[in-house]
Write a protein that holds these residues in place. Structure first.
Motif, mmCIF file in Angstrom:
data_model
loop_
_atom_site.group_PDB
_atom_site.id
_atom_site.type_symbol
_atom_site.label_atom_id
_atom_site.label_comp_id
_atom_site.label_asym_id
_atom_site.label_seq_id
_atom_site.Cartn_x
_atom_site.Cartn_y
_atom_site.Cartn_z
ATOM 1 N N TYR A 152 -10.622 8.038 8.823
ATOM 2 C CA TYR A 152 -9.514 7.647 8.455
ATOM 3 C C TYR A 152 -9.382 5.942 8.752
ATOM 4 O O TYR A 152 -9.002 5.288 8.215
ATOM 5 C CB TYR A 152 -8.213 8.189 8.700
ATOM 6 N N HIS A 192 -4.256 3.372 -3.054
ATOM 7 C CA HIS A 192 -5.051 3.485 -1.911
ATOM 8 C C HIS A 192 -5.241 5.183 -1.828
ATOM 9 O O HIS A 192 -4.806 5.836 -0.980
ATOM 10 C CB HIS A 192 -4.496 3.198 -0.704
ATOM 11 N N GLY A 235 -0.784 6.517 -1.845
ATOM 12 C CA GLY A 235 -1.773 7.295 -1.051
ATOM 13 C C GLY A 235 -2.016 9.080 -1.292
ATOM 14 O O GLY A 235 -2.398 9.608 -0.420
ATOM 15 N N GLN A 294 2.660 8.867 10.748
ATOM 16 C CA GLN A 294 1.300 8.249 10.749
ATOM 17 C C GLN A 294 1.392 6.933 11.680
ATOM 18 O O GLN A 294 0.570 6.055 11.711
ATOM 19 C CB GLN A 294 0.714 7.877 9.370
ATOM 20 N N TYR A 339 2.741 -1.342 4.560
ATOM 21 C CA TYR A 339 2.272 0.229 4.240
ATOM 22 C C TYR A 339 3.442 1.219 4.166
ATOM 23 O O TYR A 339 4.075 1.036 5.176
ATOM 24 C CB TYR A 339 1.361 0.583 5.332
ATOM 25 N N HIS A 357 -1.573 5.819 14.194
ATOM 26 C CA HIS A 357 -2.647 5.546 13.298
ATOM 27 C C HIS A 357 -2.386 4.092 12.902
ATOM 28 O O HIS A 357 -3.460 3.242 13.004
ATOM 29 C CB HIS A 357 -2.579 6.351 11.850
ATOM 30 N N PHE A 358 -1.529 3.593 12.450
ATOM 31 C CA PHE A 358 -1.019 2.232 11.921
ATOM 32 C C PHE A 358 -1.126 1.177 13.218
ATOM 33 O O PHE A 358 -1.564 0.220 12.832
ATOM 34 C CB PHE A 358 -0.070 2.039 11.009
ATOM 35 N N VAL A 386 4.234 4.583 4.356
ATOM 36 C CA VAL A 386 3.527 5.810 4.718
ATOM 37 C C VAL A 386 4.593 6.620 5.535
ATOM 38 O O VAL A 386 5.500 6.203 6.280
ATOM 39 C CB VAL A 386 1.996 5.618 5.310
ATOM 40 N N ASP A 433 0.862 -1.222 0.036
ATOM 41 C CA ASP A 433 -0.015 0.050 0.044
ATOM 42 C C ASP A 433 0.945 1.507 0.016
ATOM 43 O O ASP A 433 1.600 1.712 0.863
ATOM 44 C CB ASP A 433 -0.852 -0.232 1.241
ATOM 45 N N GLY A 451 -6.741 8.892 -1.307
ATOM 46 C CA GLY A 451 -7.548 9.569 -0.258
ATOM 47 C C GLY A 451 -8.601 10.226 -1.273
ATOM 48 O O GLY A 451 -8.418 11.446 -1.462
ATOM 49 N N ASN A 496 -3.778 12.341 -2.103
ATOM 50 C CA ASN A 496 -5.319 12.713 -1.928
ATOM 51 C C ASN A 496 -5.794 13.253 -3.182
ATOM 52 O O ASN A 496 -5.178 14.104 -3.769
ATOM 53 C CB ASN A 496 -5.384 13.796 -0.912
ATOM 54 N N ASP A 552 -9.453 2.362 6.776
ATOM 55 C CA ASP A 552 -8.336 1.612 6.554
ATOM 56 C C ASP A 552 -8.461 0.119 7.144
ATOM 57 O O ASP A 552 -8.272 -0.831 6.548
ATOM 58 C CB ASP A 552 -7.257 2.127 7.271
ATOM 59 N N GLU A 582 -10.203 5.084 -0.581
ATOM 60 C CA GLU A 582 -10.880 4.976 0.604
ATOM 61 C C GLU A 582 -12.424 4.645 0.214
ATOM 62 O O GLU A 582 -13.187 4.135 0.818
ATOM 63 C CB GLU A 582 -10.886 6.395 1.406
HETATM 64 N N1 ARG Z 1 -4.172 9.444 1.962
HETATM 65 C C1 ARG Z 1 -3.111 9.441 2.908
HETATM 66 C C2 ARG Z 1 -2.557 10.759 3.251
HETATM 67 O O1 ARG Z 1 -2.319 11.748 2.563
HETATM 68 C C3 ARG Z 1 -2.101 8.546 2.958
HETATM 69 C C4 ARG Z 1 -2.875 7.036 2.749
HETATM 70 C C5 ARG Z 1 -1.735 5.831 3.056
HETATM 71 N N2 ARG Z 1 -2.336 4.672 3.117
HETATM 72 C C6 ARG Z 1 -3.237 4.009 4.027
HETATM 73 N N3 ARG Z 1 -3.763 3.041 3.691
HETATM 74 N N4 ARG Z 1 -3.640 4.946 4.988
HETATM 75 O O2 ARG Z 1 -2.260 11.042 4.538
#
Ligand code: ARG
Length: 615
Positions: free
Chosen positions: A345, A180, A143, A373, A367, A376-377, A369, A140, A182, A145, A349, A291
């Motif tokens: 969020y 993935h 990411g 974050q 992931y 979050h994970f 990223v 993944d 956003g 947006n 996920d 998402e």
């Molecule tokens: N769109 C998210 C951002 O801009 C990152 C996505 C990362 N991947 C995930 N599965 N959350 O922060």
């Protein structure tokens, strides 16, 4: 477990890596020999494991087994090492083996052993890479947006993720890269709100309207790119505006017709542009999910979490506890629904993991990223395991990367201090490379431009990947675009040099250029220390790839090819390859060049870039 002759899904590794035979790594082969030495001296053979030397100035390989054995046998480790050494001193695999204090076995391999090893490697499936049982992996990464242009902040996810995906594939796994997107959060509500202010007359905002909506989006890409930052800035200053955007987001998610239609327009306009940008980076996704793709799974998933007794209400919101007794820092409960019932969020996920389990049932999800974050994970992973959203043995990995900084040590910006678009960065580096290439030698500008594109990508990607992903790094254009030092252009320069020698050899032999058909393949024993150093490093291929794969660490491959290039260039400066009169020796060198080029090409392909023919 070792697999042979597997079909690899969609991997574009250069030509003949499927040759059929499987071999042990150099460490494996040497360990077998030394283990037998332990057994012959009357000791447990499992102590005969060999590793690369910690002291390359003294030896090439070492075995520390005697140290571990000493306690068990109440003997001085050096005495044991000496006994084993005596058993092995005549072995043709070694040019030197000695027992040194306090109890190491120091080893240098013989020239013949090394040449034989590389020849075996040349004949083997994937150049001797030992593959484990294939697994299903999702990477993944990306990411982005939608509705926002890609900026330099997206660079690392794309570059590192692409490389991780390729490395996983090279090991024979079935790997899916998922972008993935956003595409379901507040940014959509912001765009809709701003558009309503600007064009209130559009049918999308008319609740009475029941007809079909226009096929043409009511904005262009550049308008869209201007609308989003404008709306985002307004929402930060104006509470009421932000409330409107939140409400629009909620209505979109609930299925309001006009908003769904606008959402589709946003996607239509934005996604092709994202695809184009990723193509320029030689980054390619198998799935363009986002998402939004899992919205219809959320309702049932949340019900199951409640029914299972995992999710409970706390201050109006729905949460799942994920803290563990062993935690050294506080891990707050994972929030599933806000008090107004909106998904978050974390919710998308979790639903995405559910979707992935149902459609692909991966053994591992990686992931890539931003490391900010991480929390979050941690929450998502724990919650997914606790609620049975993933299998108990599914491996969930978070590769959090650091920030790309400018020379001032602050996050990379334009000269004016704004966010730099990825396109701009790529164009700048291409321009720099073009100047350097034109400076170096006179060449047709059209051709130089093409070369500059290829080299620029290597400069950017190698500059990033050669740093450990988790660390912040400085994007230094001068350094990254240099033909000297630990850079992408230096690696490519070396490959081009090898190609050019091979072409010259081929031409002199009356063969076609850039065609390996008929070139000599058999390597000979090294004729000098430079050649041996290069051969020794080539022999490490399998081990290096294993560490890159197991540690999810493309920088290991960068460090490796930098060594190979240094080795090669030292050898090249000491050796007059094409002028050599001894044909056998010359042919051996050609075979060595061929193998070096192949290994480098495989490695840069795993990093996600290619080499030009000339530069
Ligand atoms: N769109 C998210 C951002 O801009 C990152 C996505 C990362 N991947 C995930 N599965 N959350 O922060």
């Amino acid at each position: 477990m070792i697999y042979t002759g597997r079909i690899i899904v969609g991997v574009n590794i250069p030509d003949d890596f499927k040759k059929g035979t499987v071999m042990k790594t150099i460490i494996g082969q040497l360990s077998d020999i030394v283990s037998k030495g332990f057994a012959d001296a009357g000791y447990d053979s499992s102590y005969g494991k060999v590793g690369f030397s910690n002291r390359p100035d003294l030896c090439e390989f070492q075995c520390n087994g005697a140290m571990a054995l000493a306690k068990e046998y109440h003997k001085a480790p050096i005495a044991i090492a000496q006994e084993v050494c005596d058993k092995l001193s005549d072995d043709p695999a070694f040019s030197e083996i000695s027992a040194v204090n306090p109890g190491f076995l120091n080893i240098k391999v013989s020239d013949d052993f090394l040449a034989r090893y590389l020849n075996e490697m040349e004949q083997s499936d994937k150049y001797g890479l030992e593959c484990t049982a294939p697994r299903k992996i999702i990477v993944d990464y990306g990411g982005p947006n939608v509705a926002k242009p890609l900026h330099v902040g997206h660079l690392r996810a794309a570059i590192i993720g692409e490389s991780v995906k390729r490395i996983c594939r090279y090991f024979g796994n079935e790997v899916i890269g998922d972008v993935h997107l956003g595409d379901w959060g507040l940014q959509m509500g912001l765009i809709i709100t701003e558009l309503r202010y600007r064009k209130p007359y559009l049918e999308y905002f008319n609740d009475e309207y029941t007809g079909s909506y226009s096929a043409q989006p009511p904005f262009t890409l550049s308008e869209l790119e201007e609308i989003y930052p404008c709306a985002s800035a307004k929402s930060k200053e104006d509470e009421a505006y932000k409330e409107e955007a939140l409400e629009a987001t909620r209505q979109l998610q609930e299925g309001k017709r006009g908003y769904r239609a606008l959402w589709r327009h946003i996607m239509e306009v934005s996604v092709p542009d994202l695809k184009r940008n990723y193509r320029d980076l030689n980054v390619d996704f198998d799935w363009w999910k986002g998402e939004s793709s899992v919205d219809d799974l959320i309702g049932d998933m949340v019900d199951d979490m409640k029914d299972g007794g995992y999710a409970y209400e706390s201050e109006g919101a729905l949460v799942v506890d994920v803290a563990k007794e062993t935690d050294t820092k506080e891990i707050p409960p994972c929030m599933i629904l806000k008090s107004d019932g909106a998904a978050l969020y974390t919710t998308t996920d979790l639903a995405t993991l559910l979707d992935r389990k149902r459609t692909f049932d991966p053994d591992q999800v990686i992931y890539v990223v931003d490391k900010r974050q991480e929390m979050h994970f941690i929450q998502v992973f724990r919650c997914a395991k606790k609620c049975g959203i993933v299998n108990s043995d599914t491996q969930l990995d978070f590769l959090g990367f650091g920030t790309m900084n400018g020379k001032d040590g602050k996050p990379f910006k334009t000269r004016e201090g704004g966010v730099m678009r990825l396109e701009t960065l790529i164009a700048d580096i291409r321009e720099t490379m073009l100047h350097k290439i034109m400076e170096n030698h006179e060449t047709d500008e059209e051709e130089a431009r093409k070369t500059a594109e290829v080299v620029a990508l290597a400069a950017i990607k190698y500059g990033d990947l050669s740093n450990q992903a988790t660390k912040d790094y400085v994007f230094d254009t001068d350094k990254f675009t240099s033909f000297e030092g630990n850079t992408g252009p230096y690696i490519l320069y070396t490959i081009v040099r090898i190609k050019s020698i091979l072409n010259k050899y081929n031409e002199a032999a009356g063969g076609k250029t850039s065609d390996d058909e008929g070139l000599p393949r058999a390597l000979r024993s090294p004729s000098n220390e430079y050649e041996k150093a290069l051969m020794l490093d080539l022999a490490k291929f399998s081990q290096v790839l294993h560490s890159a794969y197991e540690e999810i660490a493309p920088h290991r491959i960068c460090a490796y090819i930098y060594e190979i290039c240094n080795d090669f260039n030292r050898f090249y400066h000491e050796t007059r390859i094409l002028a050599e009169e001894d044909e056998d020796r010359k042919n051996g060198w050609i075979a060595l060049l061929l193998l070096t080029r192949k290994i480098l090409e495989i490695c840069i392909d795993l990093l996600g870039f290619t080499a030009p023919e000339k530069m």
